[in-house]
Write a protein that holds these residues in place. Structure first.
Motif, PDB file in Angstrom:
ATOM      1  N   ARG A  75       1.141  10.067  -2.806  1.00 38.37           N
ATOM      2  CA  ARG A  75       0.344  11.299  -2.693  1.00 38.37           C
ATOM      3  C   ARG A  75       1.184  12.443  -2.121  1.00 38.37           C
ATOM      4  O   ARG A  75       1.164  13.562  -2.642  1.00 38.37           O
ATOM      5  CB  ARG A  75      -0.871  11.056  -1.794  1.00 38.37           C
ATOM      6  CG  ARG A  75      -1.739  12.305  -1.567  1.00 38.37           C
ATOM      7  CD  ARG A  75      -2.674  12.114  -0.399  1.00 38.37           C
ATOM      8  NE  ARG A  75      -1.937  11.837   0.822  1.00 38.37           N
ATOM      9  CZ  ARG A  75      -2.500  11.469   1.965  1.00 38.37           C
ATOM     10  NH1 ARG A  75      -3.803  11.319   2.037  1.00 38.37           N
ATOM     11  NH2 ARG A  75      -1.767  11.232   3.036  1.00 38.37           N
ATOM     12  N   ASP A  76       1.930  12.176  -1.056  1.00 36.58           N
ATOM     13  CA  ASP A  76       2.717  13.230  -0.421  1.00 36.58           C
ATOM     14  C   ASP A  76       3.748  13.816  -1.381  1.00 36.58           C
ATOM     15  O   ASP A  76       3.922  15.046  -1.455  1.00 36.58           O
ATOM     16  CB  ASP A  76       3.418  12.683   0.829  1.00 36.58           C
ATOM     17  CG  ASP A  76       2.442  12.368   1.961  1.00 36.58           C
ATOM     18  OD1 ASP A  76       1.255  12.757   1.859  1.00 36.58           O
ATOM     19  OD2 ASP A  76       2.863  11.715   2.931  1.00 36.58           O
ATOM     20  N   LYS A 116       5.312   5.874   4.885  1.00 36.68           N
ATOM     21  CA  LYS A 116       3.995   5.355   5.276  1.00 36.68           C
ATOM     22  C   LYS A 116       3.659   4.037   4.577  1.00 36.68           C
ATOM     23  O   LYS A 116       2.722   3.351   4.975  1.00 36.68           O
ATOM     24  CB  LYS A 116       2.920   6.395   4.965  1.00 36.68           C
ATOM     25  CG  LYS A 116       3.113   7.714   5.701  1.00 36.68           C
ATOM     26  CD  LYS A 116       2.131   8.773   5.218  1.00 36.68           C
ATOM     27  CE  LYS A 116       2.406  10.120   5.890  1.00 36.68           C
ATOM     28  NZ  LYS A 116       1.552  11.193   5.336  1.00 36.68           N
ATOM     29  N   SER A 117       4.382   3.710   3.529  1.00 38.77           N
ATOM     30  CA  SER A 117       4.084   2.500   2.745  1.00 38.77           C
ATOM     31  C   SER A 117       4.338   1.241   3.560  1.00 38.77           C
ATOM     32  O   SER A 117       5.307   1.163   4.308  1.00 38.77           O
ATOM     33  CB  SER A 117       4.927   2.466   1.470  1.00 38.77           C
ATOM     34  OG  SER A 117       4.568   3.524   0.618  1.00 38.77           O
ATOM     35  N   SER A 167      -6.434  14.894  -4.265  1.00 46.06           N
ATOM     36  CA  SER A 167      -6.984  14.027  -3.226  1.00 46.06           C
ATOM     37  C   SER A 167      -6.379  12.628  -3.329  1.00 46.06           C
ATOM     38  O   SER A 167      -5.835  12.238  -4.373  1.00 46.06           O
ATOM     39  CB  SER A 167      -8.503  13.920  -3.368  1.00 46.06           C
ATOM     40  OG  SER A 167      -8.822  13.218  -4.557  1.00 46.06           O
ATOM     41  N   LYS A 168      -6.506  11.876  -2.254  1.00 45.27           N
ATOM     42  CA  LYS A 168      -6.018  10.492  -2.239  1.00 45.27           C
ATOM     43  C   LYS A 168      -6.713   9.674  -3.328  1.00 45.27           C
ATOM     44  O   LYS A 168      -6.090   8.855  -4.010  1.00 45.27           O
ATOM     45  CB  LYS A 168      -6.295   9.895  -0.855  1.00 45.27           C
ATOM     46  CG  LYS A 168      -5.546   8.623  -0.555  1.00 45.27           C
ATOM     47  CD  LYS A 168      -5.683   8.279   0.914  1.00 45.27           C
ATOM     48  CE  LYS A 168      -4.976   6.982   1.253  1.00 45.27           C
ATOM     49  NZ  LYS A 168      -4.993   6.680   2.687  1.00 45.27           N
ATOM     50  N   ASP A 228      -0.153   6.643   0.234  1.00 51.16           N
ATOM     51  CA  ASP A 228       0.125   7.864   1.009  1.00 51.16           C
ATOM     52  C   ASP A 228       1.461   8.493   0.632  1.00 51.16           C
ATOM     53  O   ASP A 228       1.566   9.729   0.520  1.00 51.16           O
ATOM     54  CB  ASP A 228       0.093   7.560   2.509  1.00 51.16           C
ATOM     55  CG  ASP A 228      -1.324   7.363   3.025  1.00 51.16           C
ATOM     56  OD1 ASP A 228      -2.267   7.875   2.393  1.00 51.16           O
ATOM     57  OD2 ASP A 228      -1.489   6.683   4.053  1.00 51.16           O
ATOM     58  N   ASP A 229       2.484   7.669   0.434  1.00 48.36           N
ATOM     59  CA  ASP A 229       3.800   8.224   0.075  1.00 48.36           C
ATOM     60  C   ASP A 229       3.787   8.810  -1.334  1.00 48.36           C
ATOM     61  O   ASP A 229       4.420   9.848  -1.586  1.00 48.36           O
ATOM     62  CB  ASP A 229       4.887   7.156   0.197  1.00 48.36           C
ATOM     63  CG  ASP A 229       5.231   6.856   1.653  1.00 48.36           C
ATOM     64  OD1 ASP A 229       5.147   7.774   2.486  1.00 48.36           O
ATOM     65  OD2 ASP A 229       5.569   5.692   1.956  1.00 48.36           O
ATOM     66  N   ASP A 260       0.865  -1.173   0.000  1.00 52.96           N
ATOM     67  CA  ASP A 260       0.000   0.000   0.000  1.00 52.96           C
ATOM     68  C   ASP A 260       0.904   1.225   0.000  1.00 52.96           C
ATOM     69  O   ASP A 260       1.421   1.638   1.034  1.00 52.96           O
ATOM     70  CB  ASP A 260      -0.903  -0.001   1.234  1.00 52.96           C
ATOM     71  CG  ASP A 260      -1.869   1.175   1.242  1.00 52.96           C
ATOM     72  OD1 ASP A 260      -1.781   2.025   0.328  1.00 52.96           O
ATOM     73  OD2 ASP A 260      -2.706   1.260   2.154  1.00 52.96           O
ATOM     74  N   THR A 261       1.107   1.785  -1.172  1.00 56.84           N
ATOM     75  CA  THR A 261       2.054   2.886  -1.379  1.00 56.84           C
ATOM     76  C   THR A 261       1.370   4.246  -1.526  1.00 56.84           C
ATOM     77  O   THR A 261       2.033   5.254  -1.744  1.00 56.84           O
ATOM     78  CB  THR A 261       2.866   2.634  -2.661  1.00 56.84           C
ATOM     79  OG1 THR A 261       1.931   2.396  -3.740  1.00 56.84           O
ATOM     80  CG2 THR A 261       3.786   1.442  -2.536  1.00 56.84           C
ATOM     81  N   LYS A 263      -4.948   7.784  -6.471  1.00 53.08           N
ATOM     82  CA  LYS A 263      -5.168   6.342  -6.631  1.00 53.08           C
ATOM     83  C   LYS A 263      -5.398   5.973  -8.093  1.00 53.08           C
ATOM     84  O   LYS A 263      -4.886   4.969  -8.592  1.00 53.08           O
ATOM     85  CB  LYS A 263      -6.387   5.917  -5.804  1.00 53.08           C
ATOM     86  CG  LYS A 263      -6.658   4.432  -5.811  1.00 53.08           C
ATOM     87  CD  LYS A 263      -8.030   4.102  -5.230  1.00 53.08           C
ATOM     88  CE  LYS A 263      -8.105   4.322  -3.755  1.00 53.08           C
ATOM     89  NZ  LYS A 263      -9.400   3.854  -3.188  1.00 53.08           N
TER      90      LYS A 263
END
Length: 217
Positions: free
Chosen positions: A24-25, A84-85, A40-41, A21-22, A18-19, A45
């Motif tokens: 997105r940042d 975060k991943s 947005s996330k 968040d990183d 699950d990558t 995605k």
């Protein structure tokens, strides 16, 4: 029904790890640099999966200098790969079990090699794969859904298409399987949902990583 698979090829983003968040940042740092509002996330995605070159166009934003955007993203993401991943729950146990069963494991991802290899090494799962293939932006024609790397793997391992399976969370994985004549397994815990994926008729669906063990011999 169980199948006699000798080879399994995995995607990374939305499949093993699950990558989101990183990614997105780092993407939002780039957008801020260009004076564009954060994505947005959910938007991120749906931009992931077809290579770095297509990432910003998939976001549907107008970036003045796409080469600069790619450079900034690459620099930021490379140093923030695992902030975060994390592996999806159950992935490590599945990889261990597949290795016990002597199934050959590969990764073929549209995530560039520099990211793919470092990410899986940092998450301590690189050792489970015979080879990690991250497709770089200069290889546009070889990006999934191209069958290029899958066919190379089949030849190298002397495995029949009927003995091989690709596991991924997007249409590119399903279509890559169809283009190379192998089986496809669509994951429903990743970046796409059942409604989107069923249109491409994968051979199998799984709701969680451990379900893979139910479709192999």
């Amino acid at each position: 029904m169980k199948n006699n698979f000798q080879l399994i090829i995995f995607d990374i983003d939305g499949t093993l790890v699950d990558t989101l968040d990183d990614i997105r940042d780092s993407a939002n740092k780039v957008l801020k640099n260009f004076g564009i509002k954060k994505a947005s996330k959910e938007k991120i995605k749906y931009a992931v999966g077809s290579g770095v070159d297509n990432f910003f166009s998939n976001l549907a934003v107008r970036v003045r200098d796409i080469e600069k955007a790619k450079k900034l993203f690459t620099e930021s993401y490379f140093i923030n790969l695992t902030n975060k991943s994390k592996l999806y729950s159950g992935v490590l146990g599945v990889l261990r079990e597949l290795k016990k069963k002597k199934i050959i494991l590969y990764v073929v991802s549209n995530k560039p090699q520099i990211f793919s290899e470092k990410l899986l090494k940092m998450l301590k799962v690189k050792k489970y794969f015979k080879k990690i293939i991250g497709i770089n932006s200069e290889e546009k024609k070889r990006l999934k859904p191209s069958a290029f790397y899958i066919k190379k793997i089949l030849l190298k391992e002397k495995v029949l298409p009927s003995e091989a399976l690709i596991v991924g969370d997007s249409k590119t994985d399903i279509l890559a399987a169809k283009n190379s004549g192998i089986f496809s397994c669509a994951v429903l815990y990743g970046f796409r949902n059942f409604k989107e994926l069923k249109k491409y008729n994968p051979d199998f669906f799984i709701k969680k990583p451990i379900d893979i063990l139910n479709i192999i011999k």
